[in-house]
Design a protein around this motif. Structure first.
Motif, PDB file in Angstrom:
ATOM      1  N   ASP A  98       0.820  -1.219   0.000  1.00 43.04           N
ATOM      2  CA  ASP A  98       0.000   0.000   0.000  1.00 43.04           C
ATOM      3  C   ASP A  98       0.853   1.267   0.000  1.00 43.04           C
ATOM      4  OD1 ASP A  98       0.966   0.213   2.576  1.00 43.04           O
ATOM      5  OD2 ASP A  98      -0.983   0.069   3.571  1.00 43.04           O
ATOM      6  N   LEU A  99       2.177   1.096  -0.058  1.00 44.31           N
ATOM      7  CA  LEU A  99       3.139   2.204  -0.147  1.00 44.31           C
ATOM      8  C   LEU A  99       3.077   3.139   1.060  1.00 44.31           C
ATOM      9  CD1 LEU A  99       2.918   3.097  -3.954  1.00 44.31           C
ATOM     10  CD2 LEU A  99       4.438   1.473  -2.792  1.00 44.31           C
ATOM     11  N   SER A 100       2.606   2.633   2.195  1.00 41.65           N
ATOM     12  CA  SER A 100       2.625   3.446   3.413  1.00 41.65           C
ATOM     13  C   SER A 100       4.053   3.671   3.886  1.00 41.65           C
ATOM     14  CB  SER A 100       1.790   2.787   4.510  1.00 41.65           C
ATOM     15  OG  SER A 100       2.245   1.472   4.765  1.00 41.65           O
ATOM     16  N   SER A 101       4.922   2.725   3.616  1.00 43.76           N
ATOM     17  CA  SER A 101       6.349   2.918   3.893  1.00 43.76           C
ATOM     18  C   SER A 101       7.217   2.398   2.753  1.00 43.76           C
ATOM     19  CB  SER A 101       6.756   2.232   5.208  1.00 43.76           C
ATOM     20  OG  SER A 101       6.499   0.840   5.157  1.00 43.76           O
ATOM     21  N   GLY A 102       6.616   1.737   1.783  1.00 43.45           N
ATOM     22  CA  GLY A 102       7.354   1.235   0.629  1.00 43.45           C
ATOM     23  C   GLY A 102       7.434   2.262  -0.484  1.00 43.45           C
ATOM     24  N   HIS A 103       8.118   1.877  -1.546  1.00 46.56           N
ATOM     25  CA  HIS A 103       8.347   2.782  -2.670  1.00 46.56           C
ATOM     26  C   HIS A 103       8.148   2.012  -3.971  1.00 46.56           C
ATOM     27  CE1 HIS A 103      10.244   5.586   0.204  1.00 46.56           C
ATOM     28  NE2 HIS A 103      10.727   4.480   0.752  1.00 46.56           N
ATOM     29  N   ALA A 104       7.255   2.483  -4.807  1.00 45.45           N
ATOM     30  CA  ALA A 104       6.953   1.777  -6.049  1.00 45.45           C
ATOM     31  C   ALA A 104       8.202   1.579  -6.896  1.00 45.45           C
ATOM     32  CB  ALA A 104       5.887   2.537  -6.838  1.00 45.45           C
ATOM     33  N   GLU A 105       9.141   2.546  -6.836  1.00 41.45           N
ATOM     34  CA  GLU A 105      10.353   2.438  -7.652  1.00 41.45           C
ATOM     35  C   GLU A 105      11.292   1.331  -7.163  1.00 41.45           C
ATOM     36  OE1 GLU A 105      10.983   5.974  -4.779  1.00 41.45           O
ATOM     37  OE2 GLU A 105       9.346   5.051  -5.927  1.00 41.45           O
ATOM     38  N   PHE A 106      11.056   0.787  -5.976  1.00 35.79           N
ATOM     39  CA  PHE A 106      11.865  -0.326  -5.485  1.00 35.79           C
ATOM     40  C   PHE A 106      11.468  -1.651  -6.144  1.00 35.79           C
ATOM     41  CE2 PHE A 106      13.294   1.294  -1.001  1.00 35.79           C
ATOM     42  CZ  PHE A 106      14.014   2.305  -1.613  1.00 35.79           C
ATOM     43  N   VAL A 107      10.271  -1.704  -6.738  1.00 31.25           N
ATOM     44  CA  VAL A 107       9.805  -2.933  -7.391  1.00 31.25           C
ATOM     45  C   VAL A 107      10.471  -3.035  -8.762  1.00 31.25           C
ATOM     46  CG1 VAL A 107       7.809  -4.225  -8.213  1.00 31.25           C
ATOM     47  CG2 VAL A 107       7.606  -2.786  -6.168  1.00 31.25           C
ATOM     48  N   PRO A 108      11.172  -4.120  -9.047  1.00 22.93           N
ATOM     49  CA  PRO A 108      11.880  -4.222 -10.330  1.00 22.93           C
ATOM     50  C   PRO A 108      10.924  -4.180 -11.518  1.00 22.93           C
ATOM     51  CG  PRO A 108      12.640  -5.911  -8.793  1.00 22.93           C
ATOM     52  CD  PRO A 108      11.423  -5.292  -8.182  1.00 22.93           C
ATOM     53  N   GLU A 109      11.416  -3.657 -12.613  1.00 24.28           N
ATOM     54  CA  GLU A 109      10.635  -3.626 -13.839  1.00 24.28           C
ATOM     55  C   GLU A 109      10.259  -5.038 -14.249  1.00 24.28           C
ATOM     56  OE1 GLU A 109      11.047  -1.891 -18.426  1.00 24.28           O
ATOM     57  OE2 GLU A 109      12.559  -1.386 -16.905  1.00 24.28           O
ATOM     58  N   GLY A 110       9.014  -5.222 -14.645  1.00 27.35           N
ATOM     59  CA  GLY A 110       8.538  -6.526 -15.076  1.00 27.35           C
ATOM     60  C   GLY A 110       7.868  -7.344 -13.991  1.00 27.35           C
ATOM     61  N   VAL A 111       8.016  -6.922 -12.734  1.00 28.50           N
ATOM     62  CA  VAL A 111       7.341  -7.618 -11.634  1.00 28.50           C
ATOM     63  C   VAL A 111       5.968  -6.982 -11.426  1.00 28.50           C
ATOM     64  CG1 VAL A 111       7.376  -8.103  -9.156  1.00 28.50           C
ATOM     65  CG2 VAL A 111       9.491  -8.256 -10.485  1.00 28.50           C
ATOM     66  N   PRO A 112       4.886  -7.764 -11.516  1.00 24.97           N
ATOM     67  CA  PRO A 112       3.552  -7.184 -11.325  1.00 24.97           C
ATOM     68  C   PRO A 112       3.426  -6.547  -9.946  1.00 24.97           C
ATOM     69  CG  PRO A 112       3.405  -9.407 -12.234  1.00 24.97           C
ATOM     70  CD  PRO A 112       4.830  -9.198 -11.850  1.00 24.97           C
TER      71      PRO A 112
END
Length: 325
Positions: A32-46
């Protein structure tokens, strides 16, 4: 055939996603990105932007991506803050885990690696923490992780004689540091490494909370383990679950020896090249002298080992933080 990583946009979760890929295992992330970062998810990973409290969303994600197992990290992880926000902590960590288990049962997903915490032990008065030590959590956060383990255990018992019995294990660890990827770093406002890094970047002097503890140099001794080693252990547990191999209900991912806060500060100055003498502040209430866990069971079953020196822990974390600008 994928693994769902809840909290996979966070510091530890993003490393686990990368470790899964290195092992040839596909993944999908819910965060839910409350503490995460969308840019940390590698490209191609849903990536699904949502909360594990949304049972229907989690269930549809499990079905849509053909998920065979879950590595569950999503939650509210700040032990100190949990004292001021117990209701929020329980909602995220206890109700969130219950919601996830309900979605897994509905979607017939029966493998689960739970990111627990050595906070379930509280402040044990023993040189080395073992898995069978009495559980006396000292914060709502630690309590919520222990209840999460109970929920998972009870669901395993309840489904034991069904077509899809829940197979599970919990991994307990303390202070995760360093970086295994230059684009992923610890952004917590409460952890020692990022606190020191931010102070050095801003030209402030890092601080030690108390130097009169019953330890060799007077500062707290804690378990510091590299995030890449933590990620590898999660993947090893996932692979054993898939293979139907036996696992203990819980494993400590401990360093066996520990490092003092002063040793960390010395390494910070040495590795960054920024010479400083840390300020000495008063003790924080409730901070024990030493908490270090054994990792013997994990070494036996999960190829657990500490592959990084303290300087390498600092160097990889510092490089990743500086890459972020």
């Amino acid at each position: 055939m994928s693994w769902l990583v809840t909290g996979g946009a966070g510091y530890i979760g993003a490393h686990i996603v990368r470790a899964l890929a290195d092992a040839g295992l596909a993944s999908v992330v819910v965060d839910d990105l409350s503490s995460g970062h969308a840019e940390f998810v590698p490209e191609g990973v849903p990536f699904v932007n949502g909360s594990i409290l949304d049972t229907a969303l989690v269930e549809s994600t499990l079905r849509e991506h053909g998920v065979v197992g879950v590595i569950h990290l999503a939650g509210f992880k700040y032990a100190g803050v949990s004292v001021q926000r117990p209701l929020h902590t329980y909602a995220q960590n206890v109700e969130g885990t219950r919601s996830l288990l309900e979605a897994m049962q509905a979607a017939a997903v029966s493998n689960l690696v739970f990111s627990s915490s050595a906070a379930v032990y509280g402040t044990p008065d023993v040189p080395l923490v073992t898995e069978d030590l009495p559980k006396r959590p000292a914060s709502p956060y630690g309590e919520s992780k222990l209840i999460g383990e109970w929920l998972i255990r009870d669901q395993g018992i309840a489904t034991a004689d069904t077509q899809h019995p829940l197979r599970h294990t919990a991994l307990r660890y303390f202070n995760v540091v360093g970086s295994g990827d230059p684009s992923v770093y610890d952004t917590s406002p409460h952890n020692l490494f990022p606190l020191v890094f931010e102070a050095l970047i801003e030209g402030r002097t890092p601080r030690i909370n108390g130097d009169d503890y019953n330890t060799p140099d007077g500062t707290n001794v804690r378990d510091y383990v590299h995030v890449a080693d933590i990620a590898a252990a999660h993947v090893a547990a996932a692979k054993r679950l898939l293979a139907g191999e036996p696992l203990e209900p819980a494993y400590n991912l401990g360093s066996q020896n520990g490092l003092s806060v002063r040793e960390i500060m010395d390494a910070m100055a040495r590795v960054t090249g920024i010479d400083f003498t840390p300020e000495i502040a008063p003790r924080r209430p409730g901070d024990p002298d030493r908490i270090v866990a054994t990792g013997e069971l994990a070494a036996r079953d999960l190829d657990w080992k500490n592959r990084y020196t303290v300087d390498e822990m600092v160097r990889t974390g510092w490089e990743a933080r500086r890459n972020a600008g």
